[in-house]
Design a protein around this motif. Structure first.
Motif, PDB file in Angstrom:
ATOM      1  N   ALA A   1       1.069  -1.009  -0.011  1.00  0.00           N
ATOM      2  CA  ALA A   1       0.032  -0.034  -0.200  1.00  0.00           C
ATOM      3  C   ALA A   1       1.074   1.527  -0.231  1.00  0.00           C
ATOM      4  O   ALA A   1       0.999   2.446  -0.493  1.00  0.00           O
ATOM      5  N   ARG A   2       1.967   1.405   1.063  1.00  0.00           N
ATOM      6  CA  ARG A   2       2.814   2.494   0.629  1.00  0.00           C
ATOM      7  C   ARG A   2       3.192   2.587  -0.255  1.00  0.00           C
ATOM      8  O   ARG A   2       3.968   3.528  -1.164  1.00  0.00           O
ATOM      9  N   GLN A   3       4.404   1.604  -1.269  1.00  0.00           N
ATOM     10  CA  GLN A   3       4.195   1.577  -2.280  1.00  0.00           C
ATOM     11  C   GLN A   3       2.926   2.306  -3.744  1.00  0.00           C
ATOM     12  O   GLN A   3       3.898   3.167  -4.595  1.00  0.00           O
ATOM     13  N   ALA A   4       2.671   1.856  -3.502  1.00  0.00           N
ATOM     14  CA  ALA A   4       1.523   1.954  -4.416  1.00  0.00           C
ATOM     15  C   ALA A   4       1.060   3.883  -3.872  1.00  0.00           C
ATOM     16  O   ALA A   4       0.764   4.679  -4.731  1.00  0.00           O
ATOM     17  N   LEU A   5       0.921   3.775  -2.560  1.00  0.00           N
ATOM     18  CA  LEU A   5       1.058   5.767  -2.665  1.00  0.00           C
ATOM     19  C   LEU A   5       1.865   6.372  -2.623  1.00  0.00           C
ATOM     20  O   LEU A   5       1.425   7.564  -3.315  1.00  0.00           O
ATOM     21  N   THR A   6       3.235   6.104  -2.404  1.00  0.00           N
ATOM     22  CA  THR A   6       3.828   6.835  -2.887  1.00  0.00           C
ATOM     23  C   THR A   6       4.314   6.744  -4.305  1.00  0.00           C
ATOM     24  O   THR A   6       4.870   8.160  -5.317  1.00  0.00           O
ATOM     25  N   ALA A   7       3.358   5.579  -5.675  1.00  0.00           N
ATOM     26  CA  ALA A   7       3.579   6.017  -6.857  1.00  0.00           C
ATOM     27  C   ALA A   7       2.552   7.081  -7.421  1.00  0.00           C
ATOM     28  O   ALA A   7       3.005   7.779  -8.414  1.00  0.00           O
ATOM     29  N   VAL A   8       1.720   6.517  -6.867  1.00  0.00           N
ATOM     30  CA  VAL A   8       0.449   7.896  -7.504  1.00  0.00           C
ATOM     31  C   VAL A   8       0.264   9.032  -6.080  1.00  0.00           C
ATOM     32  O   VAL A   8      -0.349  10.454  -6.987  1.00  0.00           O
ATOM     33  N   GLU A   9       0.879   9.205  -5.186  1.00  0.00           N
ATOM     34  CA  GLU A   9       0.413  10.276  -4.467  1.00  0.00           C
ATOM     35  C   GLU A   9       2.002  10.963  -4.142  1.00  0.00           C
ATOM     36  O   GLU A   9       2.962  10.705  -3.044  1.00  0.00           O
ATOM     37  N   SER A  10       1.606  12.255  -3.145  1.00  0.00           N
ATOM     38  CA  SER A  10       2.463  12.762  -2.312  1.00  0.00           C
ATOM     39  C   SER A  10       2.135  13.128  -1.171  1.00  0.00           C
ATOM     40  O   SER A  10       1.726  13.088  -1.087  1.00  0.00           O
ATOM     41  N   GLU A  11       4.133  13.087  -0.471  1.00  0.00           N
ATOM     42  CA  GLU A  11       2.838  13.506   1.320  1.00  0.00           C
ATOM     43  C   GLU A  11       2.558  14.860   1.715  1.00  0.00           C
ATOM     44  O   GLU A  11       2.716  15.595   0.278  1.00  0.00           O
ATOM     45  N   PRO A  12       1.161  15.094   2.079  1.00  0.00           N
ATOM     46  CA  PRO A  12       1.093  16.730   2.725  1.00  0.00           C
ATOM     47  C   PRO A  12       2.253  17.633   2.484  1.00  0.00           C
ATOM     48  O   PRO A  12       3.110  16.690   3.551  1.00  0.00           O
ATOM     49  N   GLN A  13       2.239  18.638   1.941  1.00  0.00           N
ATOM     50  CA  GLN A  13       3.478  19.454   2.606  1.00  0.00           C
ATOM     51  C   GLN A  13       3.202  19.975   3.667  1.00  0.00           C
ATOM     52  O   GLN A  13       2.177  20.653   4.269  1.00  0.00           O
ATOM     53  N   GLN A  14       4.435  20.250   4.719  1.00  0.00           N
ATOM     54  CA  GLN A  14       4.639  20.419   6.011  1.00  0.00           C
ATOM     55  C   GLN A  14       4.728  21.861   5.693  1.00  0.00           C
ATOM     56  O   GLN A  14       4.379  22.491   6.539  1.00  0.00           O
ATOM     57  N   LEU A  15       5.807  22.383   4.950  1.00  0.00           N
ATOM     58  CA  LEU A  15       5.659  23.650   4.482  1.00  0.00           C
ATOM     59  C   LEU A  15       4.880  24.188   3.231  1.00  0.00           C
ATOM     60  O   LEU A  15       5.239  23.802   2.641  1.00  0.00           O
ATOM     61  N   THR A  16       4.400  25.190   3.514  1.00  0.00           N
ATOM     62  CA  THR A  16       3.234  25.704   2.878  1.00  0.00           C
ATOM     63  C   THR A  16       4.181  27.610   2.588  1.00  0.00           C
ATOM     64  O   THR A  16       5.007  27.937   3.323  1.00  0.00           O
ATOM     65  N   ALA A  17       3.312  27.901   1.661  1.00  0.00           N
ATOM     66  CA  ALA A  17       4.094  29.859   1.573  1.00  0.00           C
ATOM     67  C   ALA A  17       2.965  30.090   1.049  1.00  0.00           C
ATOM     68  O   ALA A  17       2.244  29.827   0.073  1.00  0.00           O
ATOM     69  N   PHE A  18       3.270  31.990   0.924  1.00  0.00           N
ATOM     70  CA  PHE A  18       2.379  32.923   0.463  1.00  0.00           C
ATOM     71  C   PHE A  18       2.979  34.032   0.037  1.00  0.00           C
ATOM     72  O   PHE A  18       4.519  33.547   0.661  1.00  0.00           O
ATOM     73  N   VAL A  19       2.381  34.669  -0.765  1.00  0.00           N
ATOM     74  CA  VAL A  19       2.829  35.927  -1.695  1.00  0.00           C
ATOM     75  C   VAL A  19       2.091  37.400  -0.993  1.00  0.00           C
ATOM     76  O   VAL A  19       1.155  36.982  -1.014  1.00  0.00           O
ATOM     77  N   ASP A  20       2.591  37.673   0.133  1.00  0.00           N
ATOM     78  CA  ASP A  20       2.131  38.986   0.379  1.00  0.00           C
ATOM     79  C   ASP A  20       2.100  39.914  -0.435  1.00  0.00           C
ATOM     80  O   ASP A  20       3.252  40.839  -0.224  1.00  0.00           O
ATOM     81  N   LEU A  21       1.880  40.824  -0.889  1.00  0.00           N
ATOM     82  CA  LEU A  21       1.718  41.981  -1.441  1.00  0.00           C
ATOM     83  C   LEU A  21       1.302  43.620  -0.696  1.00  0.00           C
ATOM     84  O   LEU A  21      -0.128  42.939  -0.296  1.00  0.00           O
ATOM     85  N   VAL A  22       1.369  44.615  -1.114  1.00  0.00           N
ATOM     86  CA  VAL A  22       1.545  45.603  -0.329  1.00  0.00           C
ATOM     87  C   VAL A  22       1.172  46.832  -1.550  1.00  0.00           C
ATOM     88  O   VAL A  22       2.158  46.437  -2.877  1.00  0.00           O
ATOM     89  N   ILE A  23       0.225  46.736  -1.789  1.00  0.00           N
ATOM     90  CA  ILE A  23      -0.509  47.242  -3.220  1.00  0.00           C
ATOM     91  C   ILE A  23      -1.255  48.322  -2.710  1.00  0.00           C
ATOM     92  O   ILE A  23      -1.433  49.138  -1.545  1.00  0.00           O
TER      93      ILE A  23
END
Length: 561
Positions: free
Chosen positions: A207-229
């Motif tokens: 099951a883990r091999q199949a999961l690795t082949a079709v999905e990636s682990e949820p990202q623990q590091l997320t990013a946003f772009v902050d703009l001052v307009i």
């Protein structure tokens, strides 16, 4: 992009609660990275406000971030084309600051989220079941350990009682039977759990091999772009955000099909695109560039080159040292040989020394799965000339070589090509860089009805008077035996082109001469680069012999031959 940061004494900057999820609309994939472009509508507030765009990939290169409004929505001089007529136009809006904000959010323990796939839920269920089975097995092992301790105490009681003459066989037998009855079901249950854990671990691994082949682990590091307009008035406007990301690359690939009548070639140009940026590219306008933005633009550092001058000895004046070397004559797209060799030495894409850009004809989907995705770019069919060619010095095989002009409308970058002939795959070759209208050569497999055997003989002799006009003559006699192995049945003749080479002298002290009077048959062509060509027409079962003779004449002062 030069931005102006608001001062600390300015009024508080209004913020938005929910970020705008601007989709990736265009991607320019380069040799080892990609430039992505996001375009979408945002709601502006009058005055200075802050917008959050995202989430975006944490791999965003901070110094490449650029956010602006298309032409008509911001200050003049941005260089973008006018937006569509239905696009909201907001005059007097400009971006004061743009930065990438990254946040670390570890995956919470426990049950998977509501959006988790069935495969991820299955992996979680197997992990829980294995953990429960291991805990139950641990409890059984503890019970068996207590039973084993009781049995050891009983054996000690038996030994001590028998030694003291206080034997009680009935009591000992009853207690031993009770211990065995308590241990037997627990031993069976422990064996069953051991087998169950082994089976569950195998299922979990699959099951883990199949999961690795079709999905990636949820990202623990997320990013946003902050703009001052800063905007003169509130309202919707179109915003464009561009930046570079690593973990993306592309390489060209081709598929050449030779027609059944051998009069035309269909060449399809594709691109293989890989990306592992953390976000999928869905329905994007894809451009493919050979640019290398990571290469330094500064000139190389100069080093000292010390030159010394000395008088030549009398022996050095009388002798000329020569040697033989292999040299490949190349002309690519009308560029110099130095530029061609330098481009070939660089790893990755070979673009002939100039940046080339290819565009996919329709939007494409490239998921972030580390797998190659084939993107069709163009195709064309061109008339060709097919000749059966053999270079016996390199290989005794005769190959069907097609020559045609590049009429794709763009240059053909160097890359692998799949060869199709007669409705079947015949092999994989290499397509060299070809400019617009330049001739392309492809070999579509070998012709097994021909056989070429090569023999080379060399003799050396000295002619002339010693000290006056003495010279060394090296004579090489090349014999080629060409056979067509078809059955001797009525049929047309087939033309065969054989290419050989002779050395080319660059010094006056060495002379190379092809003895056409001794060569049978005489060569059809001998060019300035030393290439000798024979054109033979062979019928079924016919055999020919080719004899090529050439001399290398060197004066008495030449050494090295």
């Amino acid at each position: 992009m030069a931005v102006t940061r608001p001062s600390a004494e300015s009024a508080p900057v209004p913020t938005t609660e929910d970020p705008y999820a601007l989709p990736v609309t265009a991607v320019t994939c380069m040799e080892d990275r990609a430039q992505i472009e996001r375009t979408g509508l945002v709601q502006l507030v009058a005055g200075v406000g802050r917008l959050r765009i995202g989430p975006v990939t944490p791999l965003t290169v901070d110094r490449s971030l650029r956010a602006e409004f298309p032409a008509g929505d911001g200050p003049p001089g941005t260089g973008f084309s006018e937006p569509a007529s239905d696009t909201p136009r907001m005059t007097g809006a400009r971006v004061l600051d743009a930065r990438v904000v990254r946040m670390y959010t570890p995956t919470p323990p426990g049950e998977p989220g509501r959006d988790a796939s069935g495969l991820r839920r299955e992996v979680h269920a197997l992990e829980r079941e294995i953990e429960d089975a291991r805990q139950l097995r641990q409890r059984l092992d503890n019970s068996l350990a207590v039973i084993g301790q009781a049995k050891a105490d009983l054996y000690r009681d038996i030994v001590q009682g028998a030694g003291a003459g206080d034997a009680d066989p009935e009591r000992w037998t009853d207690r031993l039977e009770r211990i065995e009855q308590a241990a037997e079901p627990r031993i069976e249950e422990a064996d069953r759990l051991r087998r169950r854990v082994h089976d569950l671990e195998e299922e979990l691994l699959e099951a883990r091999q199949a999961l690795t082949a079709v999905e990636s682990e949820p990202q623990q590091l997320t990013a946003f772009v902050d703009l001052v307009i800063e905007a003169e008035r509130a309202g919707p406007a179109e915003l464009r955000v561009t930046n570079l990301v690593p973990c993306a690359l592309w390489r060209p690939a081709y598929r050449a099909t030779l027609a059944a009548d051998r009069r035309s070639v269909l060449l399809e140009t594709d691109a293989f695109v890989w990306q592992d940026t953390g976000e999928d590219w869905s329905g994007v306008r894809l451009s493919l560039s050979t640019a290398r933005p990571t290469l330094a633009a500064s000139p190389p550092a100069l080093t000292e080159d010390v030159l010394t001058l000395r008088e030549r000895s009398s022996e050095e004046r009388r002798t000329v040292e020569v040697d033989l070397r292999e040299e490949e004559i190349r002309t690519v797209g009308g560029e110099s040989a130095a530029e061609t060799v330098g481009a070939a030495a660089l790893p990755g894409l070979q673009d002939g020394g100039a940046v080339r850009v290819l565009t996919a004809p329709r939007p494409v989907d490239i998921p972030s799965d580390r797998r190659p995705h084939r993107v069709p770019l163009s195709s064309f069919s061109a008339p060709c000339q097919v000749e059966n060619m053999c270079v016996p010095e390199l290989s005794p095989l005769v190959a069907a070589t097609a020559r045609f002009a590049n009429s794709a409308g763009h240059v053909l970058l160097a890359g692998p090509v799949e060869l199709v002939r007669g409705g079947g795959f015949v092999g994989r070759g290499e397509l060299a860089f070809a400019g617009l209208g330049e001739e392309v050569r492809l070999a579509f497999g070998s012709e097994d009805t021909f056989r070429v055997v090569r023999h080379l003989e060399e003799s050396r002799e000295t002619a002339g008077l010693a000290g006056i006009n003495q010279r060394t003559v090296i004579t090489r006699r090349l014999r080629l035996f060409v056979s067509r192995l078809d059955a001797p049945e009525p049929g047309g003749e087939v033309e065969l082109v054989i290419r050989e080479r002779v050395p080319v002298s660059e010094v006056s002290a060495v002379e190379v001469r092809v003895r056409t009077e001794s060569s049978v048959p005489a060569p059809d062509e001998v060019d300035a680069d030393g290439m000798v060509r024979y054109r033979l027409r062979l019928g079924p079962g016919e055999r020919r012999e080719i004899g090529l003779v050439y001399d290398l004449t060197a004066s008495s002062g030449v050494t090295g031959l």
